[in-house]
Design a protein around this motif. Structure first.
Motif, PDB file in Angstrom:
ATOM      1  N   CYS A 164       0.831  -1.206   0.000  1.00 23.08           N
ATOM      2  CA  CYS A 164       0.000   0.000   0.000  1.00 23.08           C
ATOM      3  C   CYS A 164       0.867   1.258   0.000  1.00 23.08           C
ATOM      4  CB  CYS A 164      -0.918   0.014   1.228  1.00 23.08           C
ATOM      5  SG  CYS A 164      -2.107  -1.341   1.263  1.00 23.08           S
ATOM      6  N   ARG A 165       0.940   1.924  -1.152  1.00 22.91           N
ATOM      7  CA  ARG A 165       1.718   3.153  -1.242  1.00 22.91           C
ATOM      8  C   ARG A 165       1.020   4.274  -0.497  1.00 22.91           C
ATOM      9  NH1 ARG A 165       2.853   4.994  -7.066  1.00 22.91           N
ATOM     10  NH2 ARG A 165       3.953   6.613  -5.880  1.00 22.91           N
ATOM     11  N   ILE A 166       1.816   5.198   0.012  1.00 24.46           N
ATOM     12  CA  ILE A 166       1.268   6.373   0.692  1.00 24.46           C
ATOM     13  C   ILE A 166       1.628   7.619  -0.110  1.00 24.46           C
ATOM     14  CG2 ILE A 166       1.340   7.777   2.794  1.00 24.46           C
ATOM     15  CD1 ILE A 166       1.922   5.196   4.334  1.00 24.46           C
ATOM     16  N   VAL A 167       2.931   7.859  -0.218  1.00 25.80           N
ATOM     17  CA  VAL A 167       3.394   8.986  -1.007  1.00 25.80           C
ATOM     18  C   VAL A 167       3.080   8.709  -2.480  1.00 25.80           C
ATOM     19  CG1 VAL A 167       5.404  10.323  -1.721  1.00 25.80           C
ATOM     20  CG2 VAL A 167       5.209   9.520   0.649  1.00 25.80           C
ATOM     21  N   GLY A 168       2.425   9.662  -3.110  1.00 27.26           N
ATOM     22  CA  GLY A 168       2.075   9.498  -4.517  1.00 27.26           C
ATOM     23  C   GLY A 168       0.626   9.102  -4.735  1.00 27.26           C
ATOM     24  N   ARG A 169      -0.089   8.725  -3.671  1.00 27.48           N
ATOM     25  CA  ARG A 169      -1.512   8.425  -3.811  1.00 27.48           C
ATOM     26  C   ARG A 169      -2.320   9.688  -3.580  1.00 27.48           C
ATOM     27  NH1 ARG A 169      -2.723   3.031  -4.418  1.00 27.48           N
ATOM     28  NH2 ARG A 169      -4.587   4.034  -5.233  1.00 27.48           N
ATOM     29  N   GLU A 170      -3.618   9.650  -3.990  1.00 26.31           N
ATOM     30  CA  GLU A 170      -4.467  10.810  -3.797  1.00 26.31           C
ATOM     31  C   GLU A 170      -4.528  11.162  -2.312  1.00 26.31           C
ATOM     32  OE1 GLU A 170      -7.038   7.107  -4.357  1.00 26.31           O
ATOM     33  OE2 GLU A 170      -5.201   7.987  -5.201  1.00 26.31           O
ATOM     34  N   LYS A 171      -4.669  12.453  -2.026  1.00 26.96           N
ATOM     35  CA  LYS A 171      -4.499  12.932  -0.660  1.00 26.96           C
ATOM     36  C   LYS A 171      -5.429  12.273   0.354  1.00 26.96           C
ATOM     37  CE  LYS A 171      -3.550  17.144   1.919  1.00 26.96           C
ATOM     38  NZ  LYS A 171      -3.390  18.604   1.846  1.00 26.96           N
ATOM     39  N   PRO A 172      -6.732  12.087   0.091  1.00 25.91           N
ATOM     40  CA  PRO A 172      -7.585  11.451   1.111  1.00 25.91           C
ATOM     41  C   PRO A 172      -7.094  10.061   1.518  1.00 25.91           C
ATOM     42  CG  PRO A 172      -8.935  12.501  -0.558  1.00 25.91           C
ATOM     43  CD  PRO A 172      -7.528  12.532  -1.081  1.00 25.91           C
ATOM     44  N   LEU A 173      -6.709   9.244   0.529  1.00 24.76           N
ATOM     45  CA  LEU A 173      -6.225   7.900   0.846  1.00 24.76           C
ATOM     46  C   LEU A 173      -4.873   7.964   1.539  1.00 24.76           C
ATOM     47  CD1 LEU A 173      -6.511   4.869   0.756  1.00 24.76           C
ATOM     48  CD2 LEU A 173      -5.583   4.885  -1.569  1.00 24.76           C
ATOM     49  N   ALA A 174      -3.999   8.845   1.062  1.00 26.91           N
ATOM     50  CA  ALA A 174      -2.685   8.988   1.693  1.00 26.91           C
ATOM     51  C   ALA A 174      -2.834   9.409   3.150  1.00 26.91           C
ATOM     52  CB  ALA A 174      -1.845  10.011   0.926  1.00 26.91           C
ATOM     53  N   SER A 175      -3.759  10.322   3.422  1.00 25.34           N
ATOM     54  CA  SER A 175      -3.983  10.791   4.783  1.00 25.34           C
ATOM     55  C   SER A 175      -4.524   9.669   5.667  1.00 25.34           C
ATOM     56  CB  SER A 175      -4.954  11.968   4.777  1.00 25.34           C
ATOM     57  OG  SER A 175      -5.121  12.487   6.076  1.00 25.34           O
ATOM     58  N   ALA A 176      -5.431   8.858   5.130  1.00 21.55           N
ATOM     59  CA  ALA A 176      -5.989   7.730   5.894  1.00 21.55           C
ATOM     60  C   ALA A 176      -4.899   6.719   6.218  1.00 21.55           C
ATOM     61  CB  ALA A 176      -7.122   7.078   5.118  1.00 21.55           C
ATOM     62  N   ARG A 177      -4.053   6.459   5.231  1.00 28.41           N
ATOM     63  CA  ARG A 177      -2.964   5.499   5.462  1.00 28.41           C
ATOM     64  C   ARG A 177      -1.942   6.042   6.453  1.00 28.41           C
ATOM     65  NH1 ARG A 177      -2.299   2.919  -0.685  1.00 28.41           N
ATOM     66  NH2 ARG A 177      -4.061   1.455  -0.418  1.00 28.41           N
ATOM     67  N   LEU A 178      -1.709   7.340   6.412  1.00 29.21           N
ATOM     68  CA  LEU A 178      -0.820   7.935   7.406  1.00 29.21           C
ATOM     69  C   LEU A 178      -1.416   7.815   8.811  1.00 29.21           C
ATOM     70  CD1 LEU A 178       0.584  11.175   5.728  1.00 29.21           C
ATOM     71  CD2 LEU A 178       1.871   9.172   6.470  1.00 29.21           C
ATOM     72  N   ALA A 179      -2.731   7.895   8.910  1.00 25.82           N
ATOM     73  CA  ALA A 179      -3.379   7.705  10.213  1.00 25.82           C
ATOM     74  C   ALA A 179      -3.139   6.284  10.710  1.00 25.82           C
ATOM     75  CB  ALA A 179      -4.875   7.992  10.094  1.00 25.82           C
ATOM     76  N   LEU A 180      -3.233   5.312   9.811  1.00 25.91           N
ATOM     77  CA  LEU A 180      -2.972   3.921  10.170  1.00 25.91           C
ATOM     78  C   LEU A 180      -1.519   3.736  10.607  1.00 25.91           C
ATOM     79  CD1 LEU A 180      -3.690   0.955  10.387  1.00 25.91           C
ATOM     80  CD2 LEU A 180      -3.458   0.762   7.895  1.00 25.91           C
TER      81      LEU A 180
END
Length: 553
Positions: free
Chosen positions: A514-530
């Protein structure tokens, strides 16, 4: 309420409703509800064998019971159910459940894993290491130190009030032998003819102590009567050895709330305990000695506590010491002893019962041997001194973090084969490195995300986390409080070591898929929360183990 408790309550409520409507017998004593994660994803998120376990109680087939339970089962968390095999109930949870799980971890933050204080639980005392102050700590002591300190932190995390204690055996024959041993080496170094006592302490540290005495004071003690010289040498060596023990333990991440000196028990506390036993009739005089009626409490024979020459035995001091623990108001006592003390438990518990204390409040955990291996070969001796490998040498060779993790990751009551080569590896083969690397990798993610202005905002859309590895990681995080409670109940800090390793594995799988950097901001933010929640739990679990959580590796 945790989702597991919600599911258990829902199943119980379904059974009660079915019974109220006559579909199941009323008043039946229901078995415990056991929830498990199915081995395959398509078998649901949670499964229970409740229908099979209750078949005898309800006098119906498991499949019929499962069908009845499912028909009454409701909950905001439930998406659908499925009955499998002979009567397993497979439950499929709504996606929103996982978002709620993660949100709970994030709200708790760094405190996640700290269970509420148990106001009704007795204060706990954990006594461990307690090695004689006659020489350096060896690797066996190190294992007890790592496990004992982790157990204290685990019990604190589980909500217990805990004190740690080191019992300093600074009275008795071992202290006399220490003085005699130092004296012999002192005389040898000064060219005197001397026969070293056969039962003395032969370690190189004894010679070093004698040499330091000479370096400081020369041969001035030769002129003193031997009795006075032995008294001086005992005091010098004792203070030196105890200071070295404290320094080694502190460097190993181990401190104590109290260092209890055995000397403080003599003679008053020891005599008071023995007099109390005699007054109660649970001790008696025979052949000039005082005997504990330990056979009345399950021991295989009565034990001498005062010899016929008026000198107390080691047991007498231990009785006084444990009596003192009870008098201090502890409701639970935990001792970590070497396996060679196994036969000693019955007599100490017998003495506590004989004094009117509850022996069930005393638990003794036994420390099994540690075997060191290098290049596949058993390491028996120190390279430096040709004697037992010390804790200090182990710390210098593999580091504190690896040593602590390796000591804790196996149950205390099983022999530990410590692979020195593995402990030094900086690769995923090394379990300590594997867990620490997960934290370092998380730190790297945040550095990269920060450079791009990405943050795990409070309003992150956690419902966007739907990938298998995301869900698996959330499940693992949600299981942590229960793991803390269970590990504490079992006095098993090795469970936290295993959990931290499994959590690291779940994170590494997520990171790889699951990539974080480079994904759309809402998904990246959710993954950063995880990732934020994962960082909290890795830090907390490593904190219990006394292992650092590095930012870089």
């Amino acid at each position: 309420m945790q989702i597991k408790q919600e599911i258990e309550q829902a199943i119980m409520t379904a059974a009660e409703r079915a019974a109220a409507e006559g579909l199941l017998p009323q008043g039946a004593a229901l078995p415990p509800i056991v929830l498990e994660e199915p081995p395959e994803k398509d078998m649901g998120d949670v499964a229970t064998n409740f229908a099979m376990q209750s078949a005898r109680v309800f006098r119906k087939s498991p499949k019929a019971i499962a069908e009845i339970i499912v028909s009454y089962l409701t909950g905001d968390w439930l998406e659908r159910t499925e009955i499998a095999g002979p009567g397993f109930i497979n439950l499929y949870l709504k996606p929103s459940v996982y978002a709620d799980m993660l949100r709970g971890v994030l709200v708790a933050g760094e405190a996640y894993g700290q269970l509420p204080a148990r106001a009704d639980a007795p204060r706990v005392q954990v006594e461990y290491v307690s090695a004689n102050p006659t020489g350096p700590l060896h690797v066996g002591h190190g294992r007890g130190a790592a496990v004992g300190s982790a157990l204290v932190k685990l019990l604190c995390a589980a909500g217990y009030a805990v004190d740690s204690e080191y019992y300093v055996n600074d009275a008795g024959n071992q202290m006399n032998l220490l003085a005699v041993s130092v004296n012999a080496r002192y005389l040898e170094l000064l060219g005197q003819a001397v026969t070293f006592p056969e039962n003395g302490y032969h370690g190189a540290d004894i010679t070093e102590t004698a040499r330091r005495i000479i370096d400081k004071d020369g041969d001035k003690y030769l002129a003193l009567p031997e009795e006075e010289r032995l008294r001086i040498f005992q005091d010098v060596a004792y203070r030196e050895k105890l200071a070295a023990l404290k320094e080694d333990l502190a460097d190993f991440g181990v401190t104590f709330d109290r260092w209890f000196s055995e000397r403080t028990l003599h003679p008053d506390a020891v005599r008071r305990a023995v007099d109390e036993l005699l007054a109660r009739g649970t001790a008696y005089r025979k052949d000039g000695a005082v005997w504990l009626r330990s056979t009345d409490y399950g021991d295989d024979k009565d034990r001498v506590i005062f010899r016929d020459n008026g000198v107390p035995t080691y047991l007498a001091a231990d009785i006084a010491y444990h009596d003192d623990k009870y008098r201090r108001g502890y409701g639970r006592l935990i001792n970590i002893w070497g396996a060679d003390h196994h036969g000693y438990v019955a007599r100490v518990k017998a003495a506590m019962a004989a004094l009117g204390h509850d022996p069930a409040q005393l638990t003794v955990l036994f420390l099994q041997m540690v075997s060191l291996y290098r290049d596949g070969d058993l390491v028996k001796l120190s390279k430096r001194t040709g004697e037992t490998v010390t804790l200090r040498e182990l710390m210098e060779e593999v580091g504190v973090d690896a040593a602590r993790y390796f000591f804790i990751m196996r149950s205390l009551d099983s022999q530990l084969d410590f692979d020195l080569d593995l402990a030094k590896k900086r690769s995923n083969e090394n379990p300590a490195y594997y867990v620490q690397y997960a934290h370092a990798r998380i730190s790297s993610i945040f550095r990269q995300a920060g450079e791009l202005g990405l943050t795990p905002a409070d309003g992150a859309e956690l419902a966007l986390l739907k990938e298998d590895t995301e869900i698996a990681l959330i499940k693992k995080l949600a299981a942590y409080p229960e793991e803390i409670a269970r590990a504490a109940a079992e006095y098993a800090p090795q469970r936290i070591a295993r959990y931290s390793y499994e959590l690291a594995g779940a994170f590494h799988s997520f990171y790889n898929q699951c990539r974080i950097v480079g994904r759309e901001k809402p998904l990246a933010s959710a993954r950063l929360a995880l990732v934020t929640a994962t960082r909290h739990v890795i830090r907390h679990s490593l904190g219990i183990l006394g292992v650092s959580a590095p930012e870089q590796m």
